[in-house]
Design a protein around this motif. Structure first.
Motif, PDB file in Angstrom:
ATOM      1  N   PHE A  20       0.857  -1.189   0.000  1.00  0.00           N
ATOM      2  CA  PHE A  20       0.000   0.000   0.000  1.00  0.00           C
ATOM      3  C   PHE A  20       0.887   1.231   0.000  1.00  0.00           C
ATOM      4  O   PHE A  20       1.837   1.318   0.779  1.00  0.00           O
ATOM      5  N   SER A  21       0.590   2.195  -0.886  1.00  0.00           N
ATOM      6  CA  SER A  21       1.389   3.427  -0.929  1.00  0.00           C
ATOM      7  C   SER A  21       0.598   4.536  -1.601  1.00  0.00           C
ATOM      8  O   SER A  21      -0.464   4.303  -2.181  1.00  0.00           O
ATOM      9  N   GLY A  22       1.167   5.745  -1.542  1.00  0.00           N
ATOM     10  CA  GLY A  22       0.588   6.887  -2.230  1.00  0.00           C
ATOM     11  C   GLY A  22       1.178   7.025  -3.616  1.00  0.00           C
ATOM     12  O   GLY A  22       2.361   6.736  -3.827  1.00  0.00           O
ATOM     13  N   GLY A  23       0.372   7.490  -4.567  1.00  0.00           N
ATOM     14  CA  GLY A  23       0.832   7.646  -5.944  1.00  0.00           C
ATOM     15  C   GLY A  23       1.750   8.831  -6.160  1.00  0.00           C
ATOM     16  O   GLY A  23       2.598   8.804  -7.042  1.00  0.00           O
ATOM     17  N   SER A  24       1.608   9.903  -5.356  1.00  0.00           N
ATOM     18  CA  SER A  24       2.478  11.078  -5.498  1.00  0.00           C
ATOM     19  C   SER A  24       3.734  10.943  -4.650  1.00  0.00           C
ATOM     20  O   SER A  24       4.841  11.184  -5.114  1.00  0.00           O
ATOM     21  N   SER A  25       3.559  10.592  -3.389  1.00  0.00           N
ATOM     22  CA  SER A  25       4.691  10.214  -2.533  1.00  0.00           C
ATOM     23  C   SER A  25       4.261   8.958  -1.789  1.00  0.00           C
ATOM     24  O   SER A  25       3.141   8.882  -1.273  1.00  0.00           O
ATOM     25  N   ALA A  26       5.138   7.970  -1.765  1.00  0.00           N
ATOM     26  CA  ALA A  26       4.769   6.635  -1.303  1.00  0.00           C
ATOM     27  C   ALA A  26       4.387   6.580   0.172  1.00  0.00           C
ATOM     28  O   ALA A  26       3.420   5.915   0.544  1.00  0.00           O
ATOM     29  N   GLY A  27       5.131   7.250   1.043  1.00  0.00           N
ATOM     30  CA  GLY A  27       4.937   7.073   2.480  1.00  0.00           C
ATOM     31  C   GLY A  27       5.475   5.717   2.903  1.00  0.00           C
ATOM     32  O   GLY A  27       5.998   4.946   2.085  1.00  0.00           O
ATOM     33  N   THR A  28       5.349   5.399   4.184  1.00  0.00           N
ATOM     34  CA  THR A  28       5.751   4.085   4.686  1.00  0.00           C
ATOM     35  C   THR A  28       4.614   3.492   5.500  1.00  0.00           C
ATOM     36  O   THR A  28       3.969   4.189   6.291  1.00  0.00           O
ATOM     37  N   TYR A  29       4.372   2.210   5.291  1.00  0.00           N
ATOM     38  CA  TYR A  29       3.278   1.511   5.952  1.00  0.00           C
ATOM     39  C   TYR A  29       3.747   0.110   6.347  1.00  0.00           C
ATOM     40  O   TYR A  29       4.566  -0.492   5.654  1.00  0.00           O
ATOM     41  N   THR A  30       3.234  -0.368   7.477  1.00  0.00           N
ATOM     42  CA  THR A  30       3.455  -1.744   7.897  1.00  0.00           C
ATOM     43  C   THR A  30       2.090  -2.414   8.035  1.00  0.00           C
ATOM     44  O   THR A  30       1.057  -1.738   8.017  1.00  0.00           O
ATOM     45  N   TYR A  31       2.088  -3.728   8.197  1.00  0.00           N
ATOM     46  CA  TYR A  31       0.840  -4.484   8.127  1.00  0.00           C
ATOM     47  C   TYR A  31       0.794  -5.549   9.214  1.00  0.00           C
ATOM     48  O   TYR A  31       1.815  -6.172   9.518  1.00  0.00           O
ATOM     49  N   GLY A  32      -0.418  -5.763   9.740  1.00  0.00           N
ATOM     50  CA  GLY A  32      -0.645  -6.907  10.615  1.00  0.00           C
ATOM     51  C   GLY A  32      -0.660  -8.190   9.809  1.00  0.00           C
ATOM     52  O   GLY A  32      -0.234  -9.242  10.273  1.00  0.00           O
ATOM     53  N   SER A  33      -1.166  -8.107   8.573  1.00  0.00           N
ATOM     54  CA  SER A  33      -1.103  -9.224   7.627  1.00  0.00           C
ATOM     55  C   SER A  33      -0.884  -8.658   6.235  1.00  0.00           C
ATOM     56  O   SER A  33      -1.402  -7.592   5.889  1.00  0.00           O
ATOM     57  N   GLN A  34      -0.084  -9.367   5.455  1.00  0.00           N
ATOM     58  CA  GLN A  34       0.282  -8.941   4.101  1.00  0.00           C
ATOM     59  C   GLN A  34       0.412 -10.194   3.247  1.00  0.00           C
ATOM     60  O   GLN A  34       1.436 -10.860   3.265  1.00  0.00           O
ATOM     61  N   VAL A  35      -0.646 -10.513   2.512  1.00  0.00           N
ATOM     62  CA  VAL A  35      -0.703 -11.781   1.782  1.00  0.00           C
ATOM     63  C   VAL A  35      -1.125 -11.524   0.344  1.00  0.00           C
ATOM     64  O   VAL A  35      -2.055 -10.744   0.097  1.00  0.00           O
ATOM     65  N   GLY A  36      -0.470 -12.154  -0.589  1.00  0.00           N
ATOM     66  CA  GLY A  36      -0.863 -12.107  -1.988  1.00  0.00           C
ATOM     67  C   GLY A  36      -0.665 -13.463  -2.650  1.00  0.00           C
ATOM     68  O   GLY A  36       0.374 -14.091  -2.463  1.00  0.00           O
ATOM     69  N   ARG A  37      -1.667 -13.897  -3.397  1.00  0.00           N
ATOM     70  CA  ARG A  37      -1.587 -15.155  -4.145  1.00  0.00           C
ATOM     71  C   ARG A  37      -2.145 -14.915  -5.541  1.00  0.00           C
ATOM     72  O   ARG A  37      -3.007 -14.062  -5.726  1.00  0.00           O
ATOM     73  N   TYR A  38      -1.660 -15.682  -6.497  1.00  0.00           N
ATOM     74  CA  TYR A  38      -2.157 -15.505  -7.861  1.00  0.00           C
ATOM     75  C   TYR A  38      -2.198 -16.834  -8.597  1.00  0.00           C
ATOM     76  O   TYR A  38      -1.518 -17.798  -8.245  1.00  0.00           O
ATOM     77  N   THR A  39      -3.008 -16.839  -9.643  1.00  0.00           N
ATOM     78  CA  THR A  39      -3.063 -17.930 -10.611  1.00  0.00           C
ATOM     79  C   THR A  39      -2.996 -17.290 -11.984  1.00  0.00           C
ATOM     80  O   THR A  39      -3.703 -16.320 -12.260  1.00  0.00           O
ATOM     81  N   LYS A  40      -2.126 -17.811 -12.840  1.00  0.00           N
ATOM     82  CA  LYS A  40      -1.998 -17.327 -14.214  1.00  0.00           C
ATOM     83  C   LYS A  40      -2.337 -18.480 -15.150  1.00  0.00           C
ATOM     84  O   LYS A  40      -1.769 -19.568 -15.041  1.00  0.00           O
ATOM     85  N   VAL A  41      -3.283 -18.219 -16.038  1.00  0.00           N
ATOM     86  CA  VAL A  41      -3.662 -19.191 -17.056  1.00  0.00           C
ATOM     87  C   VAL A  41      -3.549 -18.472 -18.397  1.00  0.00           C
ATOM     88  O   VAL A  41      -4.274 -17.508 -18.657  1.00  0.00           O
ATOM     89  N   GLY A  42      -2.600 -18.913 -19.208  1.00  0.00           N
ATOM     90  CA  GLY A  42      -2.350 -18.228 -20.469  1.00  0.00           C
ATOM     91  C   GLY A  42      -1.917 -16.796 -20.187  1.00  0.00           C
ATOM     92  O   GLY A  42      -0.973 -16.561 -19.430  1.00  0.00           O
ATOM     93  N   ASN A  43      -2.625 -15.827 -20.758  1.00  0.00           N
ATOM     94  CA  ASN A  43      -2.267 -14.421 -20.532  1.00  0.00           C
ATOM     95  C   ASN A  43      -3.184 -13.739 -19.513  1.00  0.00           C
ATOM     96  O   ASN A  43      -3.160 -12.523 -19.370  1.00  0.00           O
ATOM     97  N   MET A  44      -3.990 -14.517 -18.772  1.00  0.00           N
ATOM     98  CA  MET A  44      -4.906 -13.969 -17.768  1.00  0.00           C
ATOM     99  C   MET A  44      -4.359 -14.244 -16.365  1.00  0.00           C
ATOM    100  O   MET A  44      -4.018 -15.383 -16.034  1.00  0.00           O
ATOM    101  N   VAL A  45      -4.238 -13.169 -15.571  1.00  0.00           N
ATOM    102  CA  VAL A  45      -3.754 -13.277 -14.197  1.00  0.00           C
ATOM    103  C   VAL A  45      -4.911 -12.972 -13.257  1.00  0.00           C
ATOM    104  O   VAL A  45      -5.603 -11.959 -13.427  1.00  0.00           O
ATOM    105  N   HIS A  46      -5.121 -13.832 -12.274  1.00  0.00           N
ATOM    106  CA  HIS A  46      -6.097 -13.621 -11.205  1.00  0.00           C
ATOM    107  C   HIS A  46      -5.290 -13.490  -9.918  1.00  0.00           C
ATOM    108  O   HIS A  46      -4.646 -14.459  -9.502  1.00  0.00           O
ATOM    109  N   ALA A  47      -5.289 -12.302  -9.322  1.00  0.00           N
ATOM    110  CA  ALA A  47      -4.467 -12.046  -8.133  1.00  0.00           C
ATOM    111  C   ALA A  47      -5.353 -11.661  -6.955  1.00  0.00           C
ATOM    112  O   ALA A  47      -6.178 -10.742  -7.058  1.00  0.00           O
TER     113      ALA A  47
END
Length: 143
Positions: A20-47
């Protein structure tokens, strides 16, 4: 009667690190949970991702962005399903979605507002350090 069989020749599952960040200036952030998973089939990504208890170290500015997607998009796209906790939304918001630009591995959160132009969620819309974002985005890639 004339159906042919196709073999799945490009399938991948994995993890990614949402940030998570800002588009103009990023800032700094920490998380209690930070999880990402994805599946890619051909040229389609589901994240899918979850950022829980987003805690501000130093506040960013501009649009709220989630970066770190596993693949770069190949065109401007809007999709997704998400849930926000402890964020201020514009009055009359009727839908939330993700927007990802061509050649990017980050996205913004867009609010569709009744009878108004869409707006983008800002990092300053995060109310407190118990704010959460989770959702799923699907997008096309050249990879």
């Amino acid at each position: 009667a004339n159906a042919t069989s196709s073999l799945l020749d490009d399938y991948e599952e994995g993890t990614w690190t949402p940030v998570f960040s800002g588009g103009s200036s990023a800032g700094t952030y920490t998380y209690g949970s930070q999880v990402g998973r994805y599946t890619k089939v051909g040229n389609m990504v589901h994240a899918h991702f979850r950022l829980g208890n987003i805690t501000t170290g130093s506040a960013g500015t501009g649009n709220a962005e989630i970066s770190g997607l596993p693949y770069i998009s190949n065109l401007d796209q809007t999709s997704g399903n998400l849930e926000l906790t402890n964020f201020n939304l514009a009055t009359g918001t009727s839908n939330l979605s993700f927007t990802i630009a061509d050649n990017q591995s980050k996205f913004t959160i867009v609010m569709t507002i009744d009878n108004l132009a869409k707006q983008t969620l800002a990092v300053t819309d995060k109310v407190d350090n118990s704010a959460d974002i989770q959702g799923t985005i699907s997008y096309l890639t050249d990879s």
